[in-house]
Structure formats: C-alpha cells, structure tokens
Design a protein around this motif. Structure first.
Motif, PDB file in Angstrom:
ATOM      1  N   UNK A  36     -96.836   0.056  26.824  1.00 50.99           N
ATOM      2  CA  UNK A  36     -95.528  -0.011  26.172  1.00 50.99           C
ATOM      3  C   UNK A  36     -94.971  -1.430  26.161  1.00 50.99           C
ATOM      4  N   UNK A  37     -95.294  -2.211  27.192  1.00 54.67           N
ATOM      5  CA  UNK A  37     -94.799  -3.590  27.190  1.00 54.67           C
ATOM      6  C   UNK A  37     -95.563  -4.450  26.186  1.00 54.67           C
ATOM      7  N   UNK A  38     -96.728  -3.977  25.761  1.00 52.83           N
ATOM      8  CA  UNK A  38     -97.552  -4.700  24.783  1.00 52.83           C
ATOM      9  C   UNK A  38     -96.831  -4.826  23.434  1.00 52.83           C
ATOM     10  N   UNK A  39     -95.972  -3.872  23.120  1.00 52.99           N
ATOM     11  CA  UNK A  39     -95.333  -3.893  21.799  1.00 52.99           C
ATOM     12  C   UNK A  39     -94.512  -5.158  21.582  1.00 52.99           C
ATOM     13  N   UNK A  40     -94.074  -5.763  22.683  1.00 55.00           N
ATOM     14  CA  UNK A  40     -93.255  -6.968  22.564  1.00 55.00           C
ATOM     15  C   UNK A  40     -94.082  -8.140  22.025  1.00 55.00           C
ATOM     16  N   UNK A  41     -95.402  -8.101  22.240  1.00 59.77           N
ATOM     17  CA  UNK A  41     -96.265  -9.169  21.724  1.00 59.77           C
ATOM     18  C   UNK A  41     -96.374  -9.110  20.207  1.00 59.77           C
TER      19      UNK A  41
END
Length: 200
Positions: free
Chosen positions: A65-70
């Motif tokens: 889920x934190x990957x979406x920020x990339x």
C-alpha cells in the motif's frame, strides 16, 4: 556478454510488470470491495500471481500500500530548490500538496476512501518506509530552508509535519465524505495557507 545484459533487462522488465500487476490488483480490490477484502490471497488471485511472487516484491500488505506513493507524478526538482523567501516556501509546500490532490483525483474517490482507514498501517508515520511521501518531501525542504537561515521556526519540525499531515488527512477525508463533490484543491490550498501563515 551483450546477451546476458539483454536477458537481465527482460527479467527486470518481467519483474516490473509483475509488481505493477500486483499493485493494479490491490487497487482494484480496494476500490471495489474495500480494505476488509484486501488480503494477500485475494490480491494474488486477482493478479494471477503466486504468494511467492508477491513476497518477492513486497514485505507485507502495508508495504504494498505504501508503494502507491511512488506512482504519483514527481514534483519539478527546481521547485524544491532553496526558497527565495518565506512566501516562496509557503507556495512550494502548497504546490507539493496540489500535486498530491491531483494524484488522489486520478486514483479516484473510491480508492482513497478505502485507502485512508486506521487499519492501513502504511499511513502510520512510526513505521513509514523510505518511499517519497509528500510529507517527507516537505520535511526535507523545510529542513534545508531552516539550515540556510531562510526560515526561522519556533516549533520543532516533527510537530509541524504532524500538523501538516493531519490537515492533509482531514482534506482527503472531507473529499471522500462528500463523494468527490468537495472543492478538494481549493480546501487543501486554503487550509494549508492558513496554517503556514500562522507558522512563519
């Protein structure tokens, strides 16, 4: 030698495609079914990949889920140079979040409404990864301006970034609550500007 390099490129390309496939599957589940249905098993089924493939790319569901920020559009690096003055610094911080607003709008209100839940630990600043979150961009930018003597701030930087993060979360929540009908960009700009005007 050239063949090995080409083979590695194919492998890297395949790896990138698999990672994107997993991410798209997670976005689809989150958008249509909500956070409760977002299990690694469901993500793998939706993406058509194995559990092993998932763990090759992501440590946990929250890491995914934190990957979406990339994926968000990057900020013009010139914008993040040292500010000329206090007003320039305020405008840059607002611009970072205008960029974030546009990305949220691209992802859609259904995705964001399901993403911004207390169960999503990728939002927890205590366990945040090194990914390029807007708040980290702002924190680094402010630190640079303070170190250069352009900004003088009485509060500690951690408190300021916590305040900004809470303002942003509030604006996202309001936009989701009104099913995308709120003036997301206008509200974000106004509330951040009001806070920053009181800060420096």
């Amino acid at each position: 030698m050239h063949e090995e390099t080409q083979e590695l490129s194919k492998q890297q390309l395949k790896s990138k495609e698999t990672k994107a496939k997993i991410f798209r599957a997670a976005k689809q589940i989150l958008r249509k079914q909500g956070y409760e249905r977002l299990s690694i098993k469901n993500i793998c089924e939706e993406a058509g990949v194995s559990n092993g493939s998932f763990y090759h790319h992501f440590k946990t569901k929250d890491d995914l889920l934190s990957y979406y920020i990339e994926e968000q559009p990057s900020i013009n690096p010139d914008l993040l140079d040292l500010p000329k003055n206090v007003e320039d610094a305020k405008n840059t911080i607002v611009e970072v979040y205008r960029n974030y607003v546009h990305y949220c709008q691209e992802l859609g209100v259904e995705f964001m409404a399901n993403y911004y839940t207390p169960k999503n630990q990728s939002l927890n600043p205590l366990i945040r990864t090194a990914r390029p979150y807007p708040i980290l961009t702002v924190q680094n930018y402010l630190q640079k301006a303070i170190d250069a003597g352009i900004l003088t701030i009485e509060q500690d930087l951690e408190s300021i970034t916590t305040d900004i993060r809470m303002i942003v979360i509030g604006n996202v929540f309001e936009w989701c609550l009104k099913n995308g009908e709120a003036d997301f960009e206008g509200n974000m700009k106004r509330s951040l500007t009001t806070y920053l005007n009181g800060l420096f």
